[in-house]
Design a protein around this motif. Structure first.
Motif, PDB file in Angstrom:
ATOM      1  N   ASP A 125       2.712   2.929  11.003  1.00  0.00           N
ATOM      2  CA  ASP A 125       4.056   2.391  11.199  1.00  0.00           C
ATOM      3  C   ASP A 125       4.565   2.712  12.603  1.00  0.00           C
ATOM      4  OD1 ASP A 125       4.155   1.346   8.687  1.00  0.00           O
ATOM      5  OD2 ASP A 125       5.258   3.030   7.824  1.00  0.00           O
ATOM      6  N   ARG A 126       4.314   3.909  13.068  1.00  0.00           N
ATOM      7  CA  ARG A 126       4.800   4.307  14.392  1.00  0.00           C
ATOM      8  C   ARG A 126       4.136   3.503  15.490  1.00  0.00           C
ATOM      9  NH1 ARG A 126       4.917  10.730  13.158  1.00  0.00           N
ATOM     10  NH2 ARG A 126       6.658  10.642  11.725  1.00  0.00           N
ATOM     11  N   ASN A 138      -5.688  18.762  -5.768  1.00  0.00           N
ATOM     12  CA  ASN A 138      -6.578  18.209  -4.741  1.00  0.00           C
ATOM     13  C   ASN A 138      -6.390  16.702  -4.611  1.00  0.00           C
ATOM     14  OD1 ASN A 138      -7.701  20.679  -4.099  1.00  0.00           O
ATOM     15  ND2 ASN A 138      -9.311  20.501  -5.640  1.00  0.00           N
ATOM     16  N   THR A 139      -6.229  16.035  -5.740  1.00  0.00           N
ATOM     17  CA  THR A 139      -6.007  14.589  -5.712  1.00  0.00           C
ATOM     18  C   THR A 139      -4.676  14.262  -5.042  1.00  0.00           C
ATOM     19  OG1 THR A 139      -7.216  14.456  -7.800  1.00  0.00           O
ATOM     20  CG2 THR A 139      -5.987  12.517  -7.140  1.00  0.00           C
ATOM     21  N   LEU A 140      -3.657  15.058  -5.319  1.00  0.00           N
ATOM     22  CA  LEU A 140      -2.354  14.854  -4.686  1.00  0.00           C
ATOM     23  C   LEU A 140      -2.454  15.066  -3.182  1.00  0.00           C
ATOM     24  CD1 LEU A 140       0.687  14.336  -4.890  1.00  0.00           C
ATOM     25  CD2 LEU A 140       0.981  16.776  -5.303  1.00  0.00           C
ATOM     26  N   ASP A 141      -3.205  16.063  -2.765  1.00  0.00           N
ATOM     27  CA  ASP A 141      -3.386  16.291  -1.329  1.00  0.00           C
ATOM     28  C   ASP A 141      -4.031  15.082  -0.656  1.00  0.00           C
ATOM     29  OD1 ASP A 141      -2.265  18.797  -1.514  1.00  0.00           O
ATOM     30  OD2 ASP A 141      -4.192  19.849  -1.631  1.00  0.00           O
ATOM     31  N   LYS A 142      -5.005  14.469  -1.323  1.00  0.00           N
ATOM     32  CA  LYS A 142      -5.646  13.272  -0.758  1.00  0.00           C
ATOM     33  C   LYS A 142      -4.653  12.120  -0.657  1.00  0.00           C
ATOM     34  CE  LYS A 142     -10.196  14.509  -2.501  1.00  0.00           C
ATOM     35  NZ  LYS A 142     -11.237  14.213  -3.505  1.00  0.00           N
ATOM     36  N   SER A 143      -3.797  11.981  -1.650  1.00  0.00           N
ATOM     37  CA  SER A 143      -2.788  10.919  -1.607  1.00  0.00           C
ATOM     38  C   SER A 143      -1.785  11.169  -0.484  1.00  0.00           C
ATOM     39  CB  SER A 143      -2.044  10.833  -2.936  1.00  0.00           C
ATOM     40  OG  SER A 143      -2.899  10.400  -3.948  1.00  0.00           O
ATOM     41  N   CYS A 175      -0.910   8.871   2.699  1.00  0.00           N
ATOM     42  CA  CYS A 175       0.469   8.515   3.030  1.00  0.00           C
ATOM     43  C   CYS A 175       0.757   8.831   4.500  1.00  0.00           C
ATOM     44  CB  CYS A 175       1.433   9.268   2.123  1.00  0.00           C
ATOM     45  SG  CYS A 175       3.131   8.748   2.308  1.00  0.00           S
ATOM     46  N   GLY A 176       0.226   9.926   4.998  1.00  0.00           N
ATOM     47  CA  GLY A 176       0.390  10.269   6.409  1.00  0.00           C
ATOM     48  C   GLY A 176      -0.278   9.249   7.315  1.00  0.00           C
ATOM     49  N   THR A 177      -1.400   8.708   6.870  1.00  0.00           N
ATOM     50  CA  THR A 177      -2.084   7.668   7.628  1.00  0.00           C
ATOM     51  C   THR A 177      -1.231   6.411   7.690  1.00  0.00           C
ATOM     52  OG1 THR A 177      -4.212   8.534   6.877  1.00  0.00           O
ATOM     53  CG2 THR A 177      -4.203   6.319   7.785  1.00  0.00           C
ATOM     54  N   CYS A 178      -0.572   6.073   6.593  1.00  0.00           N
ATOM     55  CA  CYS A 178       0.319   4.904   6.588  1.00  0.00           C
ATOM     56  C   CYS A 178       1.461   5.108   7.566  1.00  0.00           C
ATOM     57  CB  CYS A 178       0.892   4.670   5.192  1.00  0.00           C
ATOM     58  SG  CYS A 178      -0.309   4.141   3.981  1.00  0.00           S
ATOM     59  N   SER A 180       0.836  -1.213   0.000  1.00  0.00           N
ATOM     60  CA  SER A 180       0.000   0.000   0.000  1.00  0.00           C
ATOM     61  C   SER A 180       0.865   1.256   0.000  1.00  0.00           C
ATOM     62  CB  SER A 180      -0.958   0.004   1.189  1.00  0.00           C
ATOM     63  OG  SER A 180      -0.269   0.199   2.398  1.00  0.00           O
ATOM     64  N   ILE A 181       1.992   1.207   0.686  1.00  0.00           N
ATOM     65  CA  ILE A 181       2.908   2.353   0.680  1.00  0.00           C
ATOM     66  C   ILE A 181       3.503   2.547  -0.714  1.00  0.00           C
ATOM     67  CG2 ILE A 181       5.139   3.182   1.539  1.00  0.00           C
ATOM     68  CD1 ILE A 181       4.394   1.976   4.249  1.00  0.00           C
TER      69      ILE A 181
END
Length: 108
Positions: A104-105, A88-93, A97-100, A49-50
């Motif tokens: 991990d942490r 806007n689509t890049l911001d959603k991606s 990515c921040g959620t991934c 997914s990453i």
């Protein structure tokens, strides 16, 4: 002769006991092996997914770069609209990515 027979019997008992101990040790290890395989599968799915999110970000970055260049050279408003839509689509991606990253942490 009987002494040799007793030695053979004792040897058979010892070998059987050793075999039972080895079998019990293998049975005790099975849950750990299964747990490790499940963790490995979960980590592989997370890595995939990453990778997917990373490739999306790279693609959208290229689209934004091209859209801004084309708008600069042509002055056509469609390139500006495309830039805003893809931004806007890049911001959603990036949010995905921040959620991934936060997942991990928690694992570590």
């Amino acid at each position: 002769m009987t002494q040799a027979l007793n030695q053979v019997k004792q040897l058979r008992i010892k070998l059987l006991l050793l075999l039972v101990i080895v079998f019990m040790a293998l049975v005790a290890l099975v849950p750990f092996v299964i747990s490790s395989l499940n963790e490995l599968n979960a980590l592989n799915a997370h890595i995939e997914s990453i990778k997917k999110t990373t490739s999306e970000i790279i693609y959208y970055d290229e689209v934004l770069t091209m859209s801004s260049r084309m708008y600069t050279f042509t002055g056509d408003e469609k390139w500006s609209q495309r830039y805003l839509r893809i931004a806007n689509t890049l911001d959603k991606s990036e949010v995905a990515c921040g959620t991934c990253d936060s997942g991990d942490r928690q694992r570590v």
